[in-house]
Motif scaffolding. Structure first.
Motif, PDB file in Angstrom:
ATOM      1  N   LYS A 414       0.830  -1.205   0.000  1.00 53.55           N
ATOM      2  CA  LYS A 414       0.000   0.000   0.000  1.00 53.55           C
ATOM      3  C   LYS A 414       0.863   1.254   0.000  1.00 53.55           C
ATOM      4  CE  LYS A 414      -3.817   2.184   2.473  1.00 53.55           C
ATOM      5  NZ  LYS A 414      -4.719   2.111   3.651  1.00 53.55           N
ATOM      6  N   ARG A 415       1.970   1.223   0.727  1.00 57.32           N
ATOM      7  CA  ARG A 415       2.857   2.384   0.783  1.00 57.32           C
ATOM      8  C   ARG A 415       3.502   2.653  -0.585  1.00 57.32           C
ATOM      9  NH1 ARG A 415       7.096   2.330   5.515  1.00 57.32           N
ATOM     10  NH2 ARG A 415       5.101   2.287   6.641  1.00 57.32           N
ATOM     11  N   ARG A 416       3.923   1.600  -1.284  1.00 55.79           N
ATOM     12  CA  ARG A 416       4.530   1.767  -2.603  1.00 55.79           C
ATOM     13  C   ARG A 416       3.511   2.301  -3.622  1.00 55.79           C
ATOM     14  NH1 ARG A 416       8.171  -3.781  -3.150  1.00 55.79           N
ATOM     15  NH2 ARG A 416       9.788  -3.171  -1.650  1.00 55.79           N
ATOM     16  N   THR A 417       2.270   1.821  -3.592  1.00 55.06           N
ATOM     17  CA  THR A 417       1.221   2.299  -4.499  1.00 55.06           C
ATOM     18  C   THR A 417       0.953   3.776  -4.292  1.00 55.06           C
ATOM     19  OG1 THR A 417       0.219   0.102  -4.456  1.00 55.06           O
ATOM     20  CG2 THR A 417      -1.159   1.913  -5.253  1.00 55.06           C
ATOM     21  N   LYS A 419       3.061   6.065  -3.262  1.00 57.64           N
ATOM     22  CA  LYS A 419       4.166   6.858  -3.804  1.00 57.64           C
ATOM     23  C   LYS A 419       4.065   6.961  -5.326  1.00 57.64           C
ATOM     24  CE  LYS A 419       7.570   6.017  -0.182  1.00 57.64           C
ATOM     25  NZ  LYS A 419       8.884   5.426   0.140  1.00 57.64           N
ATOM     26  N   ARG A 420       3.648   5.860  -6.026  1.00 57.99           N
ATOM     27  CA  ARG A 420       3.544   5.891  -7.486  1.00 57.99           C
ATOM     28  C   ARG A 420       2.446   6.854  -7.936  1.00 57.99           C
ATOM     29  NH1 ARG A 420       3.231   0.865  -8.239  1.00 57.99           N
ATOM     30  NH2 ARG A 420       0.998   0.601  -8.566  1.00 57.99           N
ATOM     31  N   MET A 421       1.358   6.934  -7.216  1.00 56.36           N
ATOM     32  CA  MET A 421       0.285   7.880  -7.573  1.00 56.36           C
ATOM     33  C   MET A 421       0.773   9.311  -7.491  1.00 56.36           C
ATOM     34  SD  MET A 421      -2.997   6.109  -5.693  1.00 56.36           S
ATOM     35  CE  MET A 421      -3.992   7.544  -6.100  1.00 56.36           C
ATOM     36  N   ILE A 422       1.607   9.623  -6.526  1.00 55.49           N
ATOM     37  CA  ILE A 422       2.116  10.991  -6.392  1.00 55.49           C
ATOM     38  C   ILE A 422       3.007  11.340  -7.576  1.00 55.49           C
ATOM     39  CG2 ILE A 422       3.584  12.471  -4.989  1.00 55.49           C
ATOM     40  CD1 ILE A 422       2.565  10.960  -2.542  1.00 55.49           C
ATOM     41  N   VAL A 423       3.840  10.381  -7.986  1.00 57.80           N
ATOM     42  CA  VAL A 423       4.742  10.628  -9.116  1.00 57.80           C
ATOM     43  C   VAL A 423       3.954  10.813 -10.409  1.00 57.80           C
ATOM     44  CG1 VAL A 423       6.555   9.589 -10.531  1.00 57.80           C
ATOM     45  CG2 VAL A 423       6.668   9.438  -8.025  1.00 57.80           C
ATOM     46  N   GLU A 424       2.875  10.011 -10.640  1.00 59.71           N
ATOM     47  CA  GLU A 424       2.104  10.096 -11.884  1.00 59.71           C
ATOM     48  C   GLU A 424       1.340  11.409 -11.991  1.00 59.71           C
ATOM     49  OE1 GLU A 424      -0.292   6.678 -11.781  1.00 59.71           O
ATOM     50  OE2 GLU A 424       1.272   5.297 -12.491  1.00 59.71           O
ATOM     51  N   ASN A 425       1.011  12.066 -10.901  1.00 57.88           N
ATOM     52  CA  ASN A 425       0.280  13.335 -10.921  1.00 57.88           C
ATOM     53  C   ASN A 425       1.203  14.542 -10.945  1.00 57.88           C
ATOM     54  OD1 ASN A 425      -2.253  12.177 -10.922  1.00 57.88           O
ATOM     55  ND2 ASN A 425      -2.246  11.931  -8.669  1.00 57.88           N
ATOM     56  N   THR A 426       2.495  14.341 -11.173  1.00 61.30           N
ATOM     57  CA  THR A 426       3.458  15.450 -11.259  1.00 61.30           C
ATOM     58  C   THR A 426       3.669  15.828 -12.728  1.00 61.30           C
ATOM     59  OG1 THR A 426       4.556  14.611  -9.283  1.00 61.30           O
ATOM     60  CG2 THR A 426       5.771  16.192 -10.625  1.00 61.30           C
ATOM     61  N   ILE A 427       3.582  17.148 -13.082  1.00 61.67           N
ATOM     62  CA  ILE A 427       3.670  17.660 -14.461  1.00 61.67           C
ATOM     63  C   ILE A 427       4.945  18.476 -14.624  1.00 61.67           C
ATOM     64  CG2 ILE A 427       2.516  19.104 -16.197  1.00 61.67           C
ATOM     65  CD1 ILE A 427      -0.111  18.455 -14.775  1.00 61.67           C
ATOM     66  N   TYR A 428       5.660  18.212 -15.700  1.00 60.05           N
ATOM     67  CA  TYR A 428       6.921  18.911 -15.983  1.00 60.05           C
ATOM     68  C   TYR A 428       6.762  19.748 -17.261  1.00 60.05           C
ATOM     69  CZ  TYR A 428       8.763  15.449 -12.774  1.00 60.05           C
ATOM     70  OH  TYR A 428       8.986  14.642 -11.702  1.00 60.05           O
ATOM     71  N   ASP A 429       7.542  20.852 -17.425  1.00 61.19           N
ATOM     72  CA  ASP A 429       7.615  21.642 -18.658  1.00 61.19           C
ATOM     73  C   ASP A 429       9.014  22.230 -18.761  1.00 61.19           C
ATOM     74  OD1 ASP A 429       6.972  22.786 -20.992  1.00 61.19           O
ATOM     75  OD2 ASP A 429       5.460  24.183 -20.194  1.00 61.19           O
ATOM     76  N   THR A 430       9.428  22.550 -19.959  1.00 63.50           N
ATOM     77  CA  THR A 430      10.756  23.134 -20.188  1.00 63.50           C
ATOM     78  C   THR A 430      10.616  24.639 -20.320  1.00 63.50           C
ATOM     79  OG1 THR A 430      11.450  21.138 -21.326  1.00 63.50           O
ATOM     80  CG2 THR A 430      12.765  23.140 -21.690  1.00 63.50           C
ATOM     81  N   ALA A 431      11.359  25.354 -19.529  1.00 63.21           N
ATOM     82  CA  ALA A 431      11.280  26.821 -19.558  1.00 63.21           C
ATOM     83  C   ALA A 431      11.968  27.366 -20.805  1.00 63.21           C
ATOM     84  CB  ALA A 431      11.927  27.394 -18.304  1.00 63.21           C
ATOM     85  N   GLN A 432      11.406  28.412 -21.376  1.00 63.16           N
ATOM     86  CA  GLN A 432      11.998  29.116 -22.538  1.00 63.16           C
ATOM     87  C   GLN A 432      12.535  30.452 -22.058  1.00 63.16           C
ATOM     88  OE1 GLN A 432      12.269  27.676 -25.448  1.00 63.16           O
ATOM     89  NE2 GLN A 432      11.150  25.843 -24.726  1.00 63.16           N
ATOM     90  N   PHE A 433      13.669  30.816 -22.622  1.00 60.97           N
ATOM     91  CA  PHE A 433      14.271  32.089 -22.206  1.00 60.97           C
ATOM     92  C   PHE A 433      13.504  33.253 -22.824  1.00 60.97           C
ATOM     93  CE2 PHE A 433      17.202  35.607 -22.978  1.00 60.97           C
ATOM     94  CZ  PHE A 433      17.624  35.880 -21.703  1.00 60.97           C
ATOM     95  N   VAL A 434      13.244  34.239 -22.012  1.00 58.70           N
ATOM     96  CA  VAL A 434      12.571  35.457 -22.482  1.00 58.70           C
ATOM     97  C   VAL A 434      13.487  36.627 -22.167  1.00 58.70           C
ATOM     98  CG1 VAL A 434      10.535  36.911 -22.297  1.00 58.70           C
ATOM     99  CG2 VAL A 434      10.318  34.432 -22.067  1.00 58.70           C
ATOM    100  N   ALA A 435      13.795  37.399 -23.189  1.00 58.23           N
ATOM    101  CA  ALA A 435      14.705  38.544 -22.986  1.00 58.23           C
ATOM    102  C   ALA A 435      14.028  39.602 -22.147  1.00 58.23           C
ATOM    103  CB  ALA A 435      15.097  39.135 -24.348  1.00 58.23           C
ATOM    104  N   PRO A 436      14.750  40.262 -21.280  1.00 54.18           N
ATOM    105  CA  PRO A 436      14.147  41.323 -20.458  1.00 54.18           C
ATOM    106  C   PRO A 436      13.677  42.469 -21.327  1.00 54.18           C
ATOM    107  CG  PRO A 436      16.534  41.318 -20.231  1.00 54.18           C
ATOM    108  CD  PRO A 436      16.198  40.132 -21.063  1.00 54.18           C
TER     109      PRO A 436
END
Length: 491
Positions: A414-417, A419-436
């Motif tokens: 139950k503990r391992r399951t 932890k896997r649910m928390i990882v699957e609900n995490t969203i990643y994106d790559t930041a783009q540089f924006v000039a000031p």
């Protein structure tokens, strides 16, 4: 845990049949701890005597000299032929359980003998006191207290001209294995104090308590042979206007012998010519009671019980008693206190696994004992371990361990399951540089300008990958992360 449970079951099962009857020993005397089970003395690898299961007394390997441990050096005698020992000059600290343990060549370990020893000192002299007296014309009533250092009992007597009735004063146990008892005999009140190795008493004549009611009737005074006795005159009224006074025997008898038993009378002749008795004593001189003989005449040792008859005898009389013993208790028939020759008594009773033959008179006491396990040796053999109890113990132990294992695996999964649910609900994106938007401050260094970058990051809106199942339920809050890379802007 599994091994400890099994060992616990085996120990508890074997201990049920191992009983040790108490052997009482007078302080300073010796005791023989005898080994009678010849079958356990074959194929011996080592033999040892222990005290209270922990302290070593003696150990020996066949063919070698015994090793006596320091606390018993000079106080122990070892019998090589049957591994028995004699303990000498016992002290109260020597009270406890002594066990003979045999280790066989096969590796088996068994008990060859077991004795519970209790060392007792001689009892102190009790005190007999009179607390209240009511002496009228028809009767005399009084209460006495028989007391030792640790306890006391009361008894009330009501006497007429010939007899006295008694209420209370039955044998009572004070501190363990010491006893007080009040009884009457031949015109005297007797306070007995005893344990299993000694006896003493204090007495008062009834006529001294109720002089007006009893007049000068002679109550018996018991005296130990060789002791002294004072014949006292207490009636002051008859000692007035005395012409002559005489004792039919000496006033103060020294070193009394049995031939001195009899009635001693103080006679007064008045000036008026009248004669009267000022005092009268009936004296009985007794020797110390001899050691009685306790013998076993018949034994019937069957599987459920053991029955045997004992005879307790002195030089002049004897009594019989029959005992029927089961694993834990013994019932007794007969052996009540019986008077042999006048003023001597025999009695058989049991106490703490021993049969005791008491022989007493009014001035001394002695006894002989036998342990019940010595009479019913076969009946005292420990029963074989019950295999059903052992099997049930093993089964329930395995069942408990299995339940604990299943619950532990379920919690881990139950503990391992989770932890896997928390990882699957995490969203990643790559930041783009924006000039000031504004011009760069010339005072800022190059590293500062390059380390500040921003990204617009929002929830993932694309379709889920077909090869990775997702949880259809959208959580209320989603952890959002951005991967930020440090880059150098173009010219």
């Amino acid at each position: 845990m599994f091994i400890s449970v099994i060992l616990g079951l085996l120990v508890c099962t074997e201990a049920q049949g191992i009983r040790s009857g108490t052997v009482f020993v007078l302080k300073g005397e010796d005791v023989l701890l005898n080994v009678t089970k010849a079958d356990v003395l074959q194929d011996v690898f080592s033999f040892s005597w222990t005290f209270n299961k922990k302290k070593k007394v003696l150990t020996v390997n066949p063919g070698n000299n015994p090793i006596v441990f320091p606390d018993y050096a000079g106080r122990i005698e070892f019998l090589v032929n049957n591994f028995s020992v004699k303990l000498k000059n016992l002290k109260e600290a020597d009270s406890g359980v002594y066990t003979a343990v045999v280790a066989k060549l096969s590796g088996d370990v068994t008990e060859a003998a077991k004795y519970k020893i209790k060392v007792q000192d001689r009892v102190s002299l009790p005190l007999l006191t009179v607390s209240s007296v009511s002496d009228n014309s028809s009767s005399c009533s009084f209460t006495v207290t028989c007391s030792s250092q640790d306890s006391h009992i009361n008894s009330t007597f009501t006497c007429d001209t010939r007899t006295c009735s008694q209420e209370g004063g039955e044998r009572s146990e004070g501190i363990p294995d010491t006893f007080l008892q009040v009884d009457q005999s031949s015109g005297s009140i007797i306070c007995n104090h005893s344990n299993h190795v000694s006896w003493t008493n204090d007495t008062k004549t009834i006529k001294d308590v109720c002089p007006k009611h009893f007049g000068i009737s002679a109550g018996t005074v018991f005296v130990l042979k060789g002791e002294d006795l004072l014949l006292n005159v207490t009636k002051a009224v008859v000692l007035q206007d005395v012409f002559s006074f005489s004792w039919k025997c000496n006033e103060n008898k020294n070193s009394l012998q049995e031939a001195d038993s009899g009635v001693y009378t103080a006679e007064v002749i008045k000036l008026s010519g009248g004669e009267t008795e000022a005092a009268k004593y009936k004296i009985k001189v007794q020797d110390r009671a001899s050691l009685p003989l306790l013998t076993v005449s018949s034994v019937s040792d069957s599987s459920p019980s053991c029955s045997f008859t004992v005879t307790c005898s002195s030089q002049d009389s004897h009594i019989n008693s029959t005992f029927t013993c089961e694993t834990r208790t013994c019932s007794q028939e007969g052996g009540e206190r019986s008077e042999g020759i006048p003023d001597t008594f025999l009695q058989v009773h049991q106490s703490s696994g021993s049969i005791i033959c008491n022989y007493s008179n009014h001035v001394s006491w002695t006894n002989s004992t036998k342990t019940i396990k010595a009479v019913c040796a076969k009946h005292d053999v420990p029963p074989k371990p019950n295999p059903v109890r052992i099997i049930l113990g093993v089964f329930f132990t395995i069942l408990i361990l299995a339940i604990i294992g299943v619950v532990g695996l379920w919690c881990l999964r139950k503990r391992r399951t989770s932890k896997r649910m928390i990882v699957e609900n995490t969203i990643y994106d790559t930041a783009q540089f924006v000039a000031p938007a504004g011009p760069q401050d010339p005072t800022d260094d190059e590293d500062s300008a390059l380390s500040s970058c921003y990204a617009m990051v929002g929830p993932h809106t694309g379709p889920a990958a077909p090869t990775e199942p997702r949880n259809t339920a959208q959580p209320e809050s989603v952890s959002v992360y951005a991967q930020v890379k440090k880059t150098t802007p173009g010219p």
